[in-house]
Write a protein that holds these residues in place. Structure first.
Motif, PDB file in Angstrom:
ATOM      1  N   MET A   9       1.020  -1.148   0.381  1.00 33.67           N
ATOM      2  CA  MET A   9       0.033   0.024   0.005  1.00 33.67           C
ATOM      3  C   MET A   9       1.001   1.174   0.111  1.00 33.67           C
ATOM      4  O   MET A   9       0.342   2.190  -0.693  1.00 33.67           O
ATOM      5  CB  MET A   9      -1.008   0.217   1.299  1.00 33.67           C
ATOM      6  N   LYS A  10       2.470   1.260   0.782  1.00 32.75           N
ATOM      7  CA  LYS A  10       3.035   2.146   0.544  1.00 32.75           C
ATOM      8  C   LYS A  10       3.952   2.472  -0.621  1.00 32.75           C
ATOM      9  O   LYS A  10       4.892   3.900  -0.468  1.00 32.75           O
ATOM     10  CB  LYS A  10       3.702   2.059   1.895  1.00 32.75           C
ATOM     11  N   GLN A  11       3.506   1.680  -1.569  1.00 30.06           N
ATOM     12  CA  GLN A  11       4.901   1.683  -2.845  1.00 30.06           C
ATOM     13  C   GLN A  11       4.505   2.816  -3.015  1.00 30.06           C
ATOM     14  O   GLN A  11       5.562   3.614  -3.426  1.00 30.06           O
ATOM     15  CB  GLN A  11       3.818   1.070  -4.117  1.00 30.06           C
ATOM     16  N   ASN A  12       2.927   3.508  -3.967  1.00 29.53           N
ATOM     17  CA  ASN A  12       3.534   4.941  -4.336  1.00 29.53           C
ATOM     18  C   ASN A  12       3.619   5.788  -3.450  1.00 29.53           C
ATOM     19  O   ASN A  12       3.509   7.431  -3.982  1.00 29.53           O
ATOM     20  CB  ASN A  12       2.148   4.954  -5.287  1.00 29.53           C
ATOM     21  N   ARG A  13       4.165   6.162  -2.042  1.00 30.66           N
ATOM     22  CA  ARG A  13       3.502   7.225  -1.139  1.00 30.66           C
ATOM     23  C   ARG A  13       5.009   7.466  -0.863  1.00 30.66           C
ATOM     24  O   ARG A  13       4.750   8.596   0.152  1.00 30.66           O
ATOM     25  CB  ARG A  13       2.418   6.413   0.216  1.00 30.66           C
ATOM     26  N   ILE A  14       5.635   6.576  -0.939  1.00 34.70           N
ATOM     27  CA  ILE A  14       7.247   7.335   0.207  1.00 34.70           C
ATOM     28  C   ILE A  14       7.842   6.238  -1.153  1.00 34.70           C
ATOM     29  O   ILE A  14       8.213   5.646  -1.676  1.00 34.70           O
ATOM     30  CB  ILE A  14       7.392   6.337   1.556  1.00 34.70           C
ATOM     31  N   THR A  15       9.605   7.245  -1.256  1.00 35.65           N
ATOM     32  CA  THR A  15      11.337   6.777  -2.052  1.00 35.65           C
ATOM     33  C   THR A  15      11.231   5.360  -1.935  1.00 35.65           C
ATOM     34  O   THR A  15      10.593   4.618  -0.927  1.00 35.65           O
ATOM     35  CB  THR A  15      12.064   8.056  -2.111  1.00 35.65           C
ATOM     36  N   PRO A  16      11.675   5.070  -3.292  1.00 36.11           N
ATOM     37  CA  PRO A  16      11.552   3.472  -2.804  1.00 36.11           C
ATOM     38  C   PRO A  16      12.942   2.923  -1.631  1.00 36.11           C
ATOM     39  O   PRO A  16      12.650   1.889  -0.991  1.00 36.11           O
ATOM     40  CB  PRO A  16      12.588   2.914  -4.328  1.00 36.11           C
ATOM     41  N   LYS A  17      13.901   3.842  -1.660  1.00 37.58           N
ATOM     42  CA  LYS A  17      14.779   3.485  -0.263  1.00 37.58           C
ATOM     43  C   LYS A  17      14.316   3.933   0.820  1.00 37.58           C
ATOM     44  O   LYS A  17      14.959   3.288   1.399  1.00 37.58           O
ATOM     45  CB  LYS A  17      15.970   4.748  -0.855  1.00 37.58           C
ATOM     46  N   THR A  18      13.745   5.054   1.378  1.00 36.70           N
ATOM     47  CA  THR A  18      12.622   4.654   2.362  1.00 36.70           C
ATOM     48  C   THR A  18      12.401   3.655   2.284  1.00 36.70           C
ATOM     49  O   THR A  18      12.060   3.070   3.497  1.00 36.70           O
ATOM     50  CB  THR A  18      12.281   5.967   2.209  1.00 36.70           C
ATOM     51  N   LEU A  19      11.207   3.688   1.818  1.00 36.97           N
ATOM     52  CA  LEU A  19      10.477   1.770   1.762  1.00 36.97           C
ATOM     53  C   LEU A  19      11.383   0.555   1.746  1.00 36.97           C
ATOM     54  O   LEU A  19      11.283  -0.199   2.747  1.00 36.97           O
ATOM     55  CB  LEU A  19       9.902   1.484   0.061  1.00 36.97           C
ATOM     56  N   GLU A  20      12.444   0.709   1.348  1.00 34.78           N
ATOM     57  CA  GLU A  20      13.334  -0.077   1.840  1.00 34.78           C
ATOM     58  C   GLU A  20      13.972  -0.460   2.992  1.00 34.78           C
ATOM     59  O   GLU A  20      14.358  -1.534   3.622  1.00 34.78           O
ATOM     60  CB  GLU A  20      14.812  -0.531   0.314  1.00 34.78           C
ATOM     61  N   GLY A  21      14.464   1.188   3.496  1.00 36.21           N
ATOM     62  CA  GLY A  21      14.868   1.198   4.798  1.00 36.21           C
ATOM     63  C   GLY A  21      13.483   0.457   5.690  1.00 36.21           C
ATOM     64  O   GLY A  21      14.123  -0.359   6.858  1.00 36.21           O
ATOM     65  N   ASN A  22      12.378   0.505   5.169  1.00 32.93           N
ATOM     66  CA  ASN A  22      11.240   0.484   7.050  1.00 32.93           C
ATOM     67  C   ASN A  22      11.699  -1.494   6.603  1.00 32.93           C
ATOM     68  O   ASN A  22      11.425  -1.413   7.292  1.00 32.93           O
ATOM     69  CB  ASN A  22      10.325   0.941   5.982  1.00 32.93           C
ATOM     70  N   TRP A  23      11.183  -1.581   5.076  1.00 30.38           N
ATOM     71  CA  TRP A  23      11.118  -3.051   5.537  1.00 30.38           C
ATOM     72  C   TRP A  23      11.862  -3.497   6.074  1.00 30.38           C
ATOM     73  O   TRP A  23      12.025  -4.708   6.451  1.00 30.38           O
ATOM     74  CB  TRP A  23      10.689  -3.972   3.585  1.00 30.38           C
TER      75      TRP A  23
END
Length: 408
Positions: A113-127
């Motif tokens: 759900m977060k894919q288009n809401r935050i940057t890929p780098k932030t997404l990767e760091g969160n995961w």
């Protein structure tokens, strides 16, 4: 009907055909020809009015006393006009849902759900944080079974190591997953909402940034430094445009409007997920002309040295600053703070400065106004800031090609 005894149940022998031994209260022991024994409850189906049996469990896994207790519960259910078999189906479906909706499975839905809401780098760091600190203990547990003590136990080792900022961020991410589960109707409330209060607070450290009077030292050190032309151009580009490190590093040629002297960063590359338009000063245009022979035929303005088809690492500025003596004094992100402080000290309109930094205005009306009118008001601000950087390079040659007289 006489009650069964434990001995009668345990010694019931198989016959040629299956048979039932009644215990009273609609409870029966079903003895099959194979010798297998199981408990059954007889009742009248509310929907059809016909008698039927529903299984309770096999003997000896389910004892006589336990079977009687289950039968008592079912009699109450039937008295309320509810079909026990439908209750069993619902319970099985609920169990299957719980087993499928583990914390990790729900986290996967949340991250998607977060894919288009935050940057890929932030997404990767969160995961990655969830993978390292949450999933090992909580990943396989059904979301409905997650409790605050479980989450605290998962994060406690991090606190013991003094990684308080990691504790804070991971707890926040775990809360986001649980809140998603609430909104998706998987759980009624979030049991982790207050767990951050259990842990020690990390000491607030302000972002390292230079003071306005140190700008000359920075610009002259960059000018004198022996570094790749791509890195040198990137540092000056970020400094002049006041953008975030990843926004500058991933800039593409098709984002540049040369005629209008604008850099139009699309929404998907911005932290706030909205398009950001930056007026380009003459100095910024000079940087582009300097780097054009290197990358003008490629997609990215600042290509990676190892793989020119990709943009340079956003961390390259931090590494370069460290090599020229600014480790511990400033960071790539700190360049934005340097610009902000300098412009505020010069008396520029704070709202225009915030717009230049692409900071989101929480006031919806002001936000709409800022987006429609602040572009032209930012042009003189950006020109002044670039001129200030140019003046700070006196005695050296900046990457833009502006040479100034040696200071005496």
């Amino acid at each position: 009907m006489a009650k069964l005894t434990a001995r009668e149940v345990s010694t019931a022998k198989p016959r040629e055909k299956a048979y039932r031994l009644g215990d009273g209260g609609n409870l029966y022991l079903h003895v099959r020809s194979s010798g297998a024994r199981s408990w059954e409850f007889r009742y009248v189906k509310p929907s059809t009015g016909k008698p039927t049996f529903t299984g309770l469990g096999s003997f000896p896994d389910l004892s006589l006393a336990e079977a009687r207790q289950k039968a008592t519960e079912l009699r109450r259910i039937v008295a309320d006009g509810i079909d026990p078999q439908l209750v069993k189906i619902e319970q099985k479906a609920k169990l299957a849902s719980e087993q499928a909706n583990t914390f990790k499975a729900v986290a996967e839905l949340w991250i998607d759900m977060k894919q288009n809401r935050i940057t890929p780098k932030t997404l990767e760091g969160n995961w990655r944080k969830l993978e390292l600190y949450a999933f090992p203990l909580l990943g396989s547990i059904p979301i409905t079974k997650i409790t605050a003590p479980m989450a605290i136990a998962a994060l406690k080792p991090l606190e013991d190591k003094g990684l308080l900022e990691t504790v804070k961020r991971t707890a926040q991410l775990m809360n986001e997953v649980m809140t998603y589960a609430v909104n998706a109707g998987l759980i009624h409330s979030n049991p982790l909402s207050g767990i951050r209060e259990v842990f020690k607070k990390a000491k607030v450290t302000h972002m390292k940034a230079l003071k306005p009077e140190e700008l000359s030292e920075l610009v002259q050190a960059i000018a004198r430094a022996n570094m790749a032309i791509t890195t040198k151009c990137l540092i000056e580009w970020q400094l002049h445009t006041m953008t975030r490190p990843i926004e500058a590093a991933a800039a593409t040629w098709d984002e540049i409007d040369v005629e209008q002297k604008l850099w139009i960063i699309p929404a998907h590359r911005m932290k706030a997920r909205r398009e950001h338009v930056i007026p380009l000063s003459p100095q910024c245009m000079a940087i582009l002309e300097t780097i054009r022979p290197v990358s003008g035929h490629r997609e990215f303005i600042f290509p990676s040295i190892r793989d020119p088809k990709k943009h340079t690492d956003s961390e390259s500025i931090n590494k370069a600053l460290g090599r020229i003596g600014f480790h511990g004094r400033t960071t790539a992100h700190g360049l934005r703070s340097l610009a902000s402080t300098t412009l505020n000290e010069q008396g520029f309109n704070p709202d225009v400065i915030e717009a230049a930094l692409s900071h989101s205005d929480k006031n919806a009306i002001r936000k709409a106004y800022n987006r429609t009118t602040y572009l032209e008001r930012r042009r003189p601000l950006m020109d002044w800031w670039s001129k200030r950087i140019e003046e700070a390079s006196y005695g050296t040659v900046s990457i833009t090609g502006y040479r100034s007289l040696k200071a005496v």
